[in-house]
Scaffold this motif. Structure first.
Motif, PDB file in Angstrom:
ATOM      1  N   THR A   1      12.560   8.977  54.783  1.00 32.40           N
ATOM      2  CA  THR A   1      12.989  10.229  54.161  1.00 32.40           C
ATOM      3  C   THR A   1      13.291  11.363  55.137  1.00 32.40           C
ATOM      4  O   THR A   1      13.963  12.321  54.758  1.00 32.40           O
ATOM      5  CB  THR A   1      11.932  10.709  53.150  1.00 32.40           C
ATOM      6  OG1 THR A   1      10.680  10.873  53.821  1.00 32.40           O
ATOM      7  CG2 THR A   1      11.783   9.715  52.011  1.00 32.40           C
TER       8      THR A   1
ATOM      9  N   GLY B   1      16.092   4.997  57.588  1.00 30.03           N
ATOM     10  CA  GLY B   1      16.793   6.202  57.148  1.00 30.03           C
ATOM     11  C   GLY B   1      18.109   5.854  56.461  1.00 30.03           C
ATOM     12  O   GLY B   1      18.469   6.453  55.447  1.00 30.03           O
ATOM     13  N   GLN B   2      18.815   4.878  56.996  1.00 31.17           N
ATOM     14  CA  GLN B   2      20.066   4.435  56.373  1.00 31.17           C
ATOM     15  C   GLN B   2      19.800   3.698  55.062  1.00 31.17           C
ATOM     16  O   GLN B   2      20.562   3.829  54.099  1.00 31.17           O
ATOM     17  CB  GLN B   2      20.860   3.554  57.333  1.00 31.17           C
ATOM     18  CG  GLN B   2      21.506   4.332  58.454  1.00 31.17           C
ATOM     19  CD  GLN B   2      22.473   5.375  57.926  1.00 31.17           C
ATOM     20  OE1 GLN B   2      23.418   5.074  57.203  1.00 31.17           O
ATOM     21  NE2 GLN B   2      22.220   6.637  58.284  1.00 31.17           N
TER      22      GLN B   2
ATOM     23  N   GLY C   1      16.415  14.038  63.064  1.00 34.14           N
ATOM     24  CA  GLY C   1      16.931  13.258  64.189  1.00 34.14           C
ATOM     25  C   GLY C   1      15.897  12.262  64.685  1.00 34.14           C
ATOM     26  O   GLY C   1      14.689  12.488  64.573  1.00 34.14           O
ATOM     27  N   ALA C   2      16.392  11.168  65.239  1.00 37.42           N
ATOM     28  CA  ALA C   2      15.502  10.103  65.711  1.00 37.42           C
ATOM     29  C   ALA C   2      14.609  10.570  66.863  1.00 37.42           C
ATOM     30  O   ALA C   2      13.433  10.230  66.927  1.00 37.42           O
ATOM     31  CB  ALA C   2      16.319   8.874  66.125  1.00 37.42           C
TER      32      ALA C   2
ATOM     33  N   ALA D   1      15.375   4.610  62.222  1.00 35.44           N
ATOM     34  CA  ALA D   1      16.780   4.921  61.952  1.00 35.44           C
ATOM     35  C   ALA D   1      17.354   3.979  60.892  1.00 35.44           C
ATOM     36  O   ALA D   1      18.103   4.403  60.004  1.00 35.44           O
ATOM     37  CB  ALA D   1      17.595   4.834  63.240  1.00 35.44           C
TER      38      ALA D   1
ATOM     39  N   VAL E   1      13.926  10.965  58.994  1.00 35.84           N
ATOM     40  CA  VAL E   1      14.600  10.747  60.279  1.00 35.84           C
ATOM     41  C   VAL E   1      16.020  11.297  60.278  1.00 35.84           C
ATOM     42  O   VAL E   1      16.480  11.839  61.286  1.00 35.84           O
ATOM     43  CB  VAL E   1      14.559   9.255  60.707  1.00 35.84           C
ATOM     44  CG1 VAL E   1      15.523   8.416  59.895  1.00 35.84           C
ATOM     45  CG2 VAL E   1      14.821   9.102  62.189  1.00 35.84           C
ATOM     46  N   ASN E   2      16.713  11.216  59.170  1.00 36.12           N
ATOM     47  CA  ASN E   2      18.079  11.749  59.111  1.00 36.12           C
ATOM     48  C   ASN E   2      18.100  13.278  59.106  1.00 36.12           C
ATOM     49  O   ASN E   2      19.110  13.876  59.458  1.00 36.12           O
ATOM     50  CB  ASN E   2      18.825  11.206  57.890  1.00 36.12           C
ATOM     51  CG  ASN E   2      19.221   9.760  58.070  1.00 36.12           C
ATOM     52  OD1 ASN E   2      19.475   9.313  59.177  1.00 36.12           O
ATOM     53  ND2 ASN E   2      19.267   9.016  56.979  1.00 36.12           N
ATOM     54  N   ARG E   3      17.013  13.887  58.688  1.00 39.26           N
ATOM     55  CA  ARG E   3      16.961  15.364  58.653  1.00 39.26           C
ATOM     56  C   ARG E   3      16.645  15.967  60.013  1.00 39.26           C
ATOM     57  O   ARG E   3      17.172  17.010  60.372  1.00 39.26           O
ATOM     58  CB  ARG E   3      15.908  15.828  57.653  1.00 39.26           C
ATOM     59  CG  ARG E   3      16.291  15.554  56.231  1.00 39.26           C
ATOM     60  CD  ARG E   3      15.260  16.120  55.298  1.00 39.26           C
ATOM     61  NE  ARG E   3      15.586  15.786  53.916  1.00 39.26           N
ATOM     62  CZ  ARG E   3      14.836  16.092  52.910  1.00 39.26           C
ATOM     63  NH1 ARG E   3      13.711  16.745  53.093  1.00 39.26           N
ATOM     64  NH2 ARG E   3      15.199  15.754  51.685  1.00 39.26           N
TER      65      ARG E   3
ATOM     66  N   LYS F   1      19.242   6.349  52.566  1.00 41.11           N
ATOM     67  CA  LYS F   1      20.499   7.055  52.284  1.00 41.11           C
ATOM     68  C   LYS F   1      21.339   6.289  51.260  1.00 41.11           C
ATOM     69  O   LYS F   1      21.962   6.897  50.387  1.00 41.11           O
ATOM     70  CB  LYS F   1      21.285   7.227  53.586  1.00 41.11           C
ATOM     71  CG  LYS F   1      22.605   7.930  53.432  1.00 41.11           C
ATOM     72  CD  LYS F   1      23.289   8.053  54.785  1.00 41.11           C
ATOM     73  CE  LYS F   1      24.647   8.708  54.647  1.00 41.11           C
ATOM     74  NZ  LYS F   1      25.321   8.824  55.942  1.00 41.11           N
TER      75      LYS F   1
END
Length: 148
Positions: A89, A25-26, A95-96, A22, A91-93, A29
């Motif tokens: 690339t 992922g940030q 979900g964790a 996570a 995890v945000n698409r 981003k």
């Protein structure tokens, strides 16, 4: 490591791996470039382990140990980089939960194969019906997590 702490440490590592995905992922981003984000992530890891080595430089490998090492032993970190990049690339698409569900399930299925066949010089542990059932239940669990 004291055997009493082995399982809690493994559990902590698994929990932190989810947090790391996570966090990465940030990082992606906000950094935007996945290669730069990966480089930043690995630079911090490299600095940490170099510092740890400087504090605890012993033991050092013997020449015979290095000579007997399989060629592929040194690419474990590169193999792990695939997971870090995927976390950065994807995890945000997805979900964790879904990401880690697929990660853990894929790791478990591959572990069962490595154990069964003794790949990568691991002591063989035969694939029993119960172990196969455990793998199947993991697949069913991740399917539920991904679906709902």
């Amino acid at each position: 490591m004291n055997p009493v702490w082995m399982i809690p440490f493994i559990i902590l590592g698994g929990a932190l791996q989810t947090c790391g995905a996570a966090m990465n992922g940030q990082l992606y981003k906000h950094i935007v470039n996945p290669w730069l984000a990966s480089a930043i992530s690995f630079a911090l890891i490299t600095i940490f382990f170099i510092a740890a080595f400087m504090i605890m430089p012993r033991p050092l490998p013997a020449a015979k140990d290095i000579a007997s090492m399989p060629w592929w032993a040194v690419i474990g970190g590169l193999v792990g980089a695939v997971q870090v990049y995927a976390g950065l690339t994807l995890v945000n698409r997805v979900g964790a939960g879904t990401f880690m569900g697929f990660t853990v399930t894929a790791a478990l299925i591959m572990s069962l194969l490595i154990d069964h066949f003794g790949w990568l010089r691991v002591t063989p542990h035969p694939l029993t019906g119960w172990r196969a059932l455990g793998g199947l239940l993991m697949v069913c669990g991740v399917a539920l997590i991904a679906r709902f």
